[in-house]
Design a protein around this motif. Structure first.
Motif, PDB file in Angstrom:
ATOM      1  N   ALA A 263      42.499  24.709  21.011  1.00 32.28           N
ATOM      2  CA  ALA A 263      43.811  24.971  21.593  1.00 32.28           C
ATOM      3  C   ALA A 263      44.894  24.767  20.542  1.00 32.28           C
ATOM      4  O   ALA A 263      44.881  23.781  19.806  1.00 32.28           O
ATOM      5  CB  ALA A 263      44.053  24.038  22.775  1.00 32.28           C
TER       6      ALA A 263
ATOM      7  N   ARG B 241      48.004  24.005  21.072  1.00 36.97           N
ATOM      8  CA  ARG B 241      48.767  22.830  21.481  1.00 36.97           C
ATOM      9  C   ARG B 241      48.090  22.235  22.700  1.00 36.97           C
ATOM     10  O   ARG B 241      47.726  22.938  23.625  1.00 36.97           O
ATOM     11  CB  ARG B 241      50.209  23.217  21.838  1.00 36.97           C
ATOM     12  N   LYS B 242      47.919  20.929  22.706  1.00 34.38           N
ATOM     13  CA  LYS B 242      47.312  20.273  23.858  1.00 34.38           C
ATOM     14  C   LYS B 242      47.998  18.929  24.077  1.00 34.38           C
ATOM     15  O   LYS B 242      48.598  18.361  23.181  1.00 34.38           O
ATOM     16  CB  LYS B 242      45.813  20.098  23.653  1.00 34.38           C
ATOM     17  N   ASP B 243      47.900  18.444  25.293  1.00 38.82           N
ATOM     18  CA  ASP B 243      48.487  17.166  25.670  1.00 38.82           C
ATOM     19  C   ASP B 243      47.403  16.404  26.426  1.00 38.82           C
ATOM     20  O   ASP B 243      47.140  16.687  27.583  1.00 38.82           O
ATOM     21  CB  ASP B 243      49.712  17.406  26.553  1.00 38.82           C
TER      22      ASP B 243
ATOM     23  N   TYR C  90      45.072  18.560  28.695  1.00 39.04           N
ATOM     24  CA  TYR C  90      45.607  19.821  29.189  1.00 39.04           C
ATOM     25  C   TYR C  90      46.090  20.709  28.044  1.00 39.04           C
ATOM     26  O   TYR C  90      46.497  20.232  26.993  1.00 39.04           O
ATOM     27  CB  TYR C  90      46.783  19.566  30.152  1.00 39.04           C
ATOM     28  N   PHE C  91      46.091  22.016  28.287  1.00 33.66           N
ATOM     29  CA  PHE C  91      46.704  22.970  27.362  1.00 33.66           C
ATOM     30  C   PHE C  91      48.208  22.885  27.521  1.00 33.66           C
ATOM     31  O   PHE C  91      48.720  22.770  28.628  1.00 33.66           O
ATOM     32  CB  PHE C  91      46.269  24.408  27.674  1.00 33.66           C
ATOM     33  N   ARG C  92      48.928  22.953  26.400  1.00 37.48           N
ATOM     34  CA  ARG C  92      50.392  23.015  26.469  1.00 37.48           C
ATOM     35  C   ARG C  92      50.793  24.463  26.220  1.00 37.48           C
ATOM     36  O   ARG C  92      50.371  25.073  25.241  1.00 37.48           O
ATOM     37  CB  ARG C  92      51.027  22.108  25.422  1.00 37.48           C
ATOM     38  N   VAL C  93      51.584  25.014  27.118  1.00 39.66           N
ATOM     39  CA  VAL C  93      52.025  26.399  27.014  1.00 39.66           C
ATOM     40  C   VAL C  93      53.533  26.431  27.129  1.00 39.66           C
ATOM     41  O   VAL C  93      54.156  25.507  27.674  1.00 39.66           O
ATOM     42  CB  VAL C  93      51.377  27.285  28.111  1.00 39.66           C
ATOM     43  N   PRO C  94      54.170  27.495  26.637  1.00 39.66           N
ATOM     44  CA  PRO C  94      55.625  27.608  26.792  1.00 39.66           C
ATOM     45  C   PRO C  94      56.029  27.687  28.259  1.00 39.66           C
ATOM     46  O   PRO C  94      55.300  28.234  29.089  1.00 39.66           O
ATOM     47  CB  PRO C  94      55.973  28.900  26.062  1.00 39.66           C
ATOM     48  N   LYS C  95      57.196  27.136  28.566  1.00 36.72           N
ATOM     49  CA  LYS C  95      57.699  27.167  29.929  1.00 36.72           C
ATOM     50  C   LYS C  95      58.016  28.609  30.310  1.00 36.72           C
ATOM     51  O   LYS C  95      58.642  29.348  29.549  1.00 36.72           O
ATOM     52  CB  LYS C  95      58.961  26.301  30.027  1.00 36.72           C
ATOM     53  N   VAL C  96      57.573  29.033  31.502  1.00 38.91           N
ATOM     54  CA  VAL C  96      57.819  30.414  31.927  1.00 38.91           C
ATOM     55  C   VAL C  96      58.837  30.501  33.058  1.00 38.91           C
ATOM     56  O   VAL C  96      59.319  31.572  33.360  1.00 38.91           O
ATOM     57  CB  VAL C  96      56.499  31.095  32.374  1.00 38.91           C
TER      58      VAL C  96
END
Length: 95
Positions: free
Chosen positions: A80, A82-84, A87-93
């Motif tokens: 991934a 970016r991960k936290d 969880y996967f970190r994704v851009p805010k939609v």
């Protein structure tokens, strides 16, 4: 049964095709050949022909579809960008 240039242009519009004049004539000829062939098929007597359900008598030899985990949680997160923690970190939609 044959089609004319107006019908071909309507079909091309519905199909989102752009045909120049030379291609229109070529396509019109091919379309009329196909329709003539289908008309010949319609004239065949198929009253004594049983409907074809399968092309062969072979039995389906595929394996049963069973759900299983093939990738562990850690392996899934390993690549991934970016991960936290878990969880996967994704851009805010949503704003």
């Amino acid at each position: 049964m044959s089609t004319d240039l107006t019908t071909l242009r309507q079909l091309a519009h519905l199909s989102r095709l752009e045909l120049d004049e030379s291609k229109e004539q070529e396509m019109l000829g091919a379309l009329n050949e196909i329709l003539d062939w289908v008309d010949q098929l319609r004239q065949l007597d198929t009253s004594n022909v049983e409907p074809l359900v399968h092309l062969s008598h072979e039995i389906n030899v595929l394996r049963p579809d069973e759900a299983q985990n093939t990738v562990s949680h850690q392996d899934g997160l390993r690549n991934a960008p970016r991960k936290d923690s878990d969880y996967f970190r994704v851009p805010k939609v949503l704003e």
